[in-house]
Design an enzyme around this catalytic site. Structure first.
Site, PDB file in Angstrom:
ATOM      1  N   SER A 116     -25.667 -18.035 -21.019  1.00 43.25           N
ATOM      2  CA  SER A 116     -25.758 -16.932 -20.060  1.00 43.25           C
ATOM      3  C   SER A 116     -25.176 -15.628 -20.587  1.00 43.25           C
ATOM      4  O   SER A 116     -25.574 -14.550 -20.147  1.00 43.25           O
ATOM      5  CB  SER A 116     -25.040 -17.314 -18.761  1.00 43.25           C
ATOM      6  OG  SER A 116     -23.691 -17.687 -19.019  1.00 43.25           O
TER       7      SER A 116
ATOM      8  N   ASP B  98     -17.759 -13.631 -10.444  1.00 47.74           N
ATOM      9  CA  ASP B  98     -17.436 -15.011 -10.832  1.00 47.74           C
ATOM     10  C   ASP B  98     -16.342 -15.087 -11.881  1.00 47.74           C
ATOM     11  O   ASP B  98     -15.889 -16.173 -12.235  1.00 47.74           O
ATOM     12  CB  ASP B  98     -18.692 -15.739 -11.327  1.00 47.74           C
ATOM     13  CG  ASP B  98     -19.309 -15.081 -12.564  1.00 47.74           C
ATOM     14  OD1 ASP B  98     -18.693 -14.170 -13.141  1.00 47.74           O
ATOM     15  OD2 ASP B  98     -20.430 -15.483 -12.942  1.00 47.74           O
TER      16      ASP B  98
ATOM     17  N   ASN C 179     -20.086 -23.165 -22.580  1.00 44.23           N
ATOM     18  CA  ASN C 179     -20.258 -24.128 -21.490  1.00 44.23           C
ATOM     19  C   ASN C 179     -19.689 -25.498 -21.843  1.00 44.23           C
ATOM     20  O   ASN C 179     -19.207 -26.219 -20.968  1.00 44.23           O
ATOM     21  CB  ASN C 179     -21.732 -24.240 -21.105  1.00 44.23           C
ATOM     22  CG  ASN C 179     -22.225 -22.995 -20.397  1.00 44.23           C
ATOM     23  OD1 ASN C 179     -21.631 -22.532 -19.435  1.00 44.23           O
ATOM     24  ND2 ASN C 179     -23.311 -22.414 -20.886  1.00 44.23           N
TER      25      ASN C 179
ATOM     26  N   HIS D  84     -18.747 -13.887 -16.242  1.00 39.64           N
ATOM     27  CA  HIS D  84     -19.820 -13.138 -16.899  1.00 39.64           C
ATOM     28  C   HIS D  84     -19.509 -11.643 -16.903  1.00 39.64           C
ATOM     29  O   HIS D  84     -19.255 -11.058 -15.851  1.00 39.64           O
ATOM     30  CB  HIS D  84     -21.148 -13.402 -16.194  1.00 39.64           C
ATOM     31  CG  HIS D  84     -21.564 -14.836 -16.256  1.00 39.64           C
ATOM     32  ND1 HIS D  84     -21.287 -15.731 -15.260  1.00 39.64           N
ATOM     33  CD2 HIS D  84     -22.225 -15.527 -17.233  1.00 39.64           C
ATOM     34  CE1 HIS D  84     -21.761 -16.924 -15.600  1.00 39.64           C
ATOM     35  NE2 HIS D  84     -22.333 -16.827 -16.793  1.00 39.64           N
TER      36      HIS D  84
ATOM     37  N   GLY E 131     -26.360 -21.507 -18.770  1.00 43.61           N
ATOM     38  CA  GLY E 131     -25.881 -22.870 -18.597  1.00 43.61           C
ATOM     39  C   GLY E 131     -26.082 -23.772 -19.792  1.00 43.61           C
ATOM     40  O   GLY E 131     -25.658 -24.938 -19.769  1.00 43.61           O
TER      41      GLY E 131
END
Length: 210
Positions: free
Chosen positions: A37, A184, A103, A187, A74
């Site tokens: 991402s 979040d 991740n 990011h 992801g």
């Protein structure tokens, strides 16, 4: 008949000269970005992520290159390893930028497994005559000192073992400031992506200019 032969000869010589120069018909280099991402513009307006900014910089510097952004939000090193063979066959890149592992780390997956996946990807790209740029990541300190040090050290070890250039930490100058991130807290905002590109460019530029 003589005039036609003369015209043909002149045209043939011109074509030969252009071909000999190499520049007129040289195909653009292909850059394949395989990431997660952080490279797939998660939560961003299309065209504002670091990969899009890279494409703009290449054009501004008149570097003839085609960018293929094969990043998926992801994605893990395992997913990248699975996808890479088909990507190499389809796009035949001159340069592969590997930006994976975040991740794996966030999920607390074994570092040895991530390292093995990245090693396999680098080796496969090299066997397909592509140069490789490895983009490193670090984990937050709450994952524990042993894990975070082993995780970040993985990239350095691979770069040394397989002799590929390394961006030690793509979020250098970004991760230190919470205001650089989306809600979040994972990011980066679009405003942080020029910094990300500036972290990657010093290692990327010599590879694409060779």
């Amino acid at each position: 008949m003589l005039a036609r032969l003369k015209k043909y000869t002149v045209g043939a010589l011109a074509a030969f000269a252009l071909a000999a120069s190499g520049s007129a018909y040289s195909a653009p280099k292909t850059v394949l970005v395989v990431g997660d991402s952080l490279s797939a513009e998660y939560g961003l307006t299309r065209g504002s992520g670091w990969v899009a900014l890279l494409e703009q910089r290449l054009k501004a510097q008149k570097i003839d290159a085609r960018i293929v952004n094969a990043s998926i939000s992801g994605d893990t090193t395992s997913g990248g390893r699975t996808r890479l063979p088909a990507l190499l066959q389809q796009h035949k890149p001159n340069l592969v930028v590997l930006e994976l592992g975040a991740n794996d780390g966030l999920r607390g997956l074994p570092v040895n497994a991530a390292e093995d996946n990245l090693r396999s990807m680098i080796s496969l790209a090299q066997k397909n005559h592509a140069k490789v740029l490895l983009v490193g990541m670090r984990m937050p300190p709450n994952y524990g000192r042993a894990y975070t040090e082993r995780f970040s050290g993985m990239y350095k070890e691979l770069a040394g073992e397989l002799k590929v250039p390394l961006v030690p930490f793509m979020l250098e100058g970004v991760a230190q400031e919470p205001a650089n991130f989306q809600a979040d807290r994972l990011h980066p905002l679009a405003t942080a992506h020029p910094t990300i590109l500036n972290n990657i460019w010093p290692q990327f530029a010599p590879l694409i200019k060779e």
